[in-house]
Design a protein around this motif. Structure first.
Motif, short mmCIF file in Angstrom:
data_model
loop_
_atom_site.label_atom_id
_atom_site.label_comp_id
_atom_site.label_asym_id
_atom_site.label_seq_id
_atom_site.Cartn_x
_atom_site.Cartn_y
_atom_site.Cartn_z
N ILE A 251 0.87 -1.18 0.00
CA ILE A 251 0.00 0.00 0.00
C ILE A 251 0.91 1.23 0.00
O ILE A 251 1.50 1.58 1.02
N VAL A 252 1.03 1.86 -1.17
CA VAL A 252 2.01 2.92 -1.38
C VAL A 252 1.31 4.27 -1.46
O VAL A 252 0.28 4.41 -2.13
N SER A 253 1.84 5.26 -0.77
CA SER A 253 1.24 6.59 -0.79
C SER A 253 1.30 7.18 -2.20
O SER A 253 2.31 7.10 -2.89
N ALA A 254 0.18 7.81 -2.61
CA ALA A 254 0.12 8.49 -3.90
C ALA A 254 0.40 9.98 -3.77
O ALA A 254 0.22 10.73 -4.75
N PHE A 255 0.85 10.42 -2.59
CA PHE A 255 1.20 11.84 -2.42
C PHE A 255 2.50 12.11 -3.15
O PHE A 255 3.58 11.72 -2.70
N ASP A 256 2.41 12.76 -4.30
CA ASP A 256 3.56 12.91 -5.18
C ASP A 256 4.68 13.76 -4.59
O ASP A 256 5.83 13.68 -5.03
N GLN A 257 4.36 14.57 -3.58
CA GLN A 257 5.38 15.44 -3.01
C GLN A 257 6.46 14.70 -2.23
O GLN A 257 7.57 15.21 -2.05
N ALA A 267 5.24 4.18 2.08
CA ALA A 267 4.25 3.10 2.06
C ALA A 267 3.84 2.74 3.49
O ALA A 267 4.51 3.10 4.48
N VAL A 268 2.73 2.03 3.59
CA VAL A 268 2.20 1.61 4.89
C VAL A 268 2.87 0.30 5.30
O VAL A 268 3.02 -0.62 4.49
N TYR A 269 3.25 0.21 6.57
CA TYR A 269 3.84 -1.02 7.11
C TYR A 269 3.29 -1.27 8.51
O TYR A 269 2.65 -0.39 9.11
N GLY A 270 3.51 -2.47 8.99
CA GLY A 270 3.13 -2.78 10.36
C GLY A 270 4.28 -2.47 11.29
O GLY A 270 5.32 -3.13 11.24
N LYS A 271 4.09 -1.45 12.12
CA LYS A 271 5.14 -1.09 13.09
C LYS A 271 5.24 -2.14 14.17
O LYS A 271 6.32 -2.47 14.66
N ASP A 272 4.09 -2.65 14.56
CA ASP A 272 3.96 -3.79 15.48
C ASP A 272 2.55 -4.34 15.25
O ASP A 272 1.90 -3.99 14.27
N ALA A 273 2.07 -5.17 16.15
CA ALA A 273 0.78 -5.82 15.94
C ALA A 273 -0.42 -4.91 16.14
O ALA A 273 -1.56 -5.32 15.88
N VAL A 274 -0.19 -3.69 16.59
CA VAL A 274 -1.32 -2.78 16.83
C VAL A 274 -1.18 -1.44 16.12
O VAL A 274 -2.11 -0.64 16.13
N SER A 275 -0.03 -1.21 15.46
CA SER A 275 0.23 0.13 14.93
C SER A 275 0.61 0.10 13.44
O SER A 275 1.77 -0.16 13.10
N PRO A 276 -0.34 0.40 12.55
CA PRO A 276 0.04 0.64 11.16
C PRO A 276 0.70 2.02 11.06
O PRO A 276 0.26 2.96 11.72
N ALA A 277 1.73 2.13 10.24
CA ALA A 277 2.44 3.41 10.13
C ALA A 277 2.94 3.55 8.70
O ALA A 277 2.68 2.70 7.84
#
Length: 419
Positions: A251-257, A267-277
């Motif tokens: 899941i990749v950000s489309a914010f071109d800046q 892009a979005v990743y799992g920081k741990d089991a409760v925190s998407p970042a």
């Protein structure tokens, strides 16, 4: 007005056209809902002929309104500001109105200016011993431009313009202009949200044929056929994006800046089991791998490394933190934004997932929150990148299993240490 002639009602105060739908008055002549006919009833009052008002699109007449039993209320109040505040029905029970040139010489000709006509209900209604209301066709704004019969001298001067039916060539030209004005881009690609090249080519060929035909002199039948063909092709291509299917994705950000300022994708990743970042996209890191599965009329999104679902916010509102959970009862939805981009949200909160702390493109990484900017190329717009490398997918699944074993061993060691 003449019998059998179609008119548009142009309001001279606000430069808008009366319509017979919930849109009320519109800035342009949209369709037959802006067309009206006026029929003499054969009756008169105060020396004026009386008319019925007929909506062309509804093929029905503006009906009488019981103002006598609604003292103190105008047409907006009686119908609750529904756009065109009118009941519709047969000629036999239609409202009767006078149509008089606005010159202010008497009650039936007094309005919010001159240069047009006043359309007035036949019968005034006494509100009390000193006040009588004459109900005139009027318009006012309440988010949309309303139209109703009221006693006020506001936007109640109208001009009646005759219209001719567009030729088949005219209709095709209008459709081509509308498509160009909308300016939709059918971006070619192979990922969800994009369009396959062959489908864009097929649509473009139809559009090009229509444009070329407008520079020629064809028959009405040929222009009508081209209109139908282009209408169908345009409606089809608008929804003919490559769909999301169950599978593995980044899941990749489309914010071109981000790329503009930092030369990297986020892009979005799992920081741990409760925190998407979100942070710099690193496909070698299994934490960036997500599994999307079908759920009802939407989907679920699960982080493969932590085996946890994106659950969403605890509160339905803006700027709320997005969390993950071992299970979720929520459905995730993806809305097409255009340019291959998606808005992502869920059944609990319709506000999109957003890169918090983006800094206009200077942000390095942070958590996800709810936020709803409009359009594409912003912190709430996303690309989905399909992952099909099974060896890589298996590696992420195996690492999760190893992590689970390690966590279990840590728990046992901690428990043993307390004995």
């Amino acid at each position: 007005p003449e019998a059998g002639v179609k008119y548009v009602l142009f309001n001279t105060s606000h430069m808008i056209y009366a319509g017979s739908t919930s849109n009320g008055c519109t800035d342009q002549i949209v369709d037959d809902s802006n067309l009206w006919e006026f029929e003499k009833t054969g009756n008169t009052i105060d020396g004026y002929d009386l008319y019925r008002i007929k909506s062309v699109s509804r093929n029905a007449y503006w009906q009488e309104i019981d103002f006598e039993n609604n003292i103190g209320l105008d047409g907006y109040d009686v119908f609750g500001y529904i756009g065109c505040n009118a009941p519709w029905g047969p000629a036999a029970t239609a409202l009767e109105v006078t149509i008089a040139v606005a010159d202010g010489a008497e009650e039936r000709t007094t309005g919010s200016g001159t240069g047009g006509v006043i359309i007035m209900r036949k019968d005034p209604v006494a509100q009390d011993a000193e006040t009588t209301w004459y109900y005139k066709l009027d318009t006012q704004s309440s988010g949309v431009w309303q139209v109703a019969f009221t006693p006020w001298n506001e936007g109640n001067v109208w001009q009646l313009w005759t219209v001719r039916e567009n030729s088949a060539k005219d209709k095709l030209g209008i459709l081509v202009d509308q498509i160009l004005e909308e300016g939709l881009e059918f971006t070619v690609g192979t990922e969800p949200g994009f369009y396959l090249q062959e489908k864009v080519d097929a649509y473009q060929a139809v559009f090009d044929d229509a444009e070329k035909a407008l520079a020629s002199d064809l028959s009405d039948e040929e222009y009508a056929a081209l209109f139908e063909k282009l209408s169908a092709a345009y409606e089809k291509i608008k929804v003919d994006v490559i769909p999301i299917t169950a599978g593995y994705y980044y899941i990749v950000s489309a914010f071109d800046q981000y790329f503009e300022q930092q030369g990297v994708e986020k892009a979005v990743y799992g920081k741990d089991a409760v925190s998407p970042a979100w942070k710099d996209f690193d496909p070698a890191n299994y934490a960036f791998l997500w599994k999307i599965d079908k759920k009802g009329d939407g989907f679920t999104i699960k982080n493969v490394l932590y085996d946890a679902f994106i659950h969403g916010s605890a509160t339905n509102g803006n700027s709320q933190n997005i969390a993950m959970a071992a299970t979720t009862d929520r459905t995730t939805y993806f809305d097409v934004l255009g340019l291959g981009q998606w808005k992502i949200y869920n059944s609990f909160c319709s506000i999109g997932y957003h890169t918090n702390g983006h800094g206009g493109g200077a942000g390095k990484g942070s958590n996800l929150v709810t936020w709803n900017p409009e359009g594409t190329n912003n912190g709430s717009a996303w690309y989905l990148r399909t992952v099909t490398d099974q060896e890589y997918i298996n590696g992420a699944i195996n690492q999760h299993a190893q992590q689970a074993i390690q966590d279990e061993l840590k728990g046992l060691i901690t428990e043993a240490g307390t004995l």
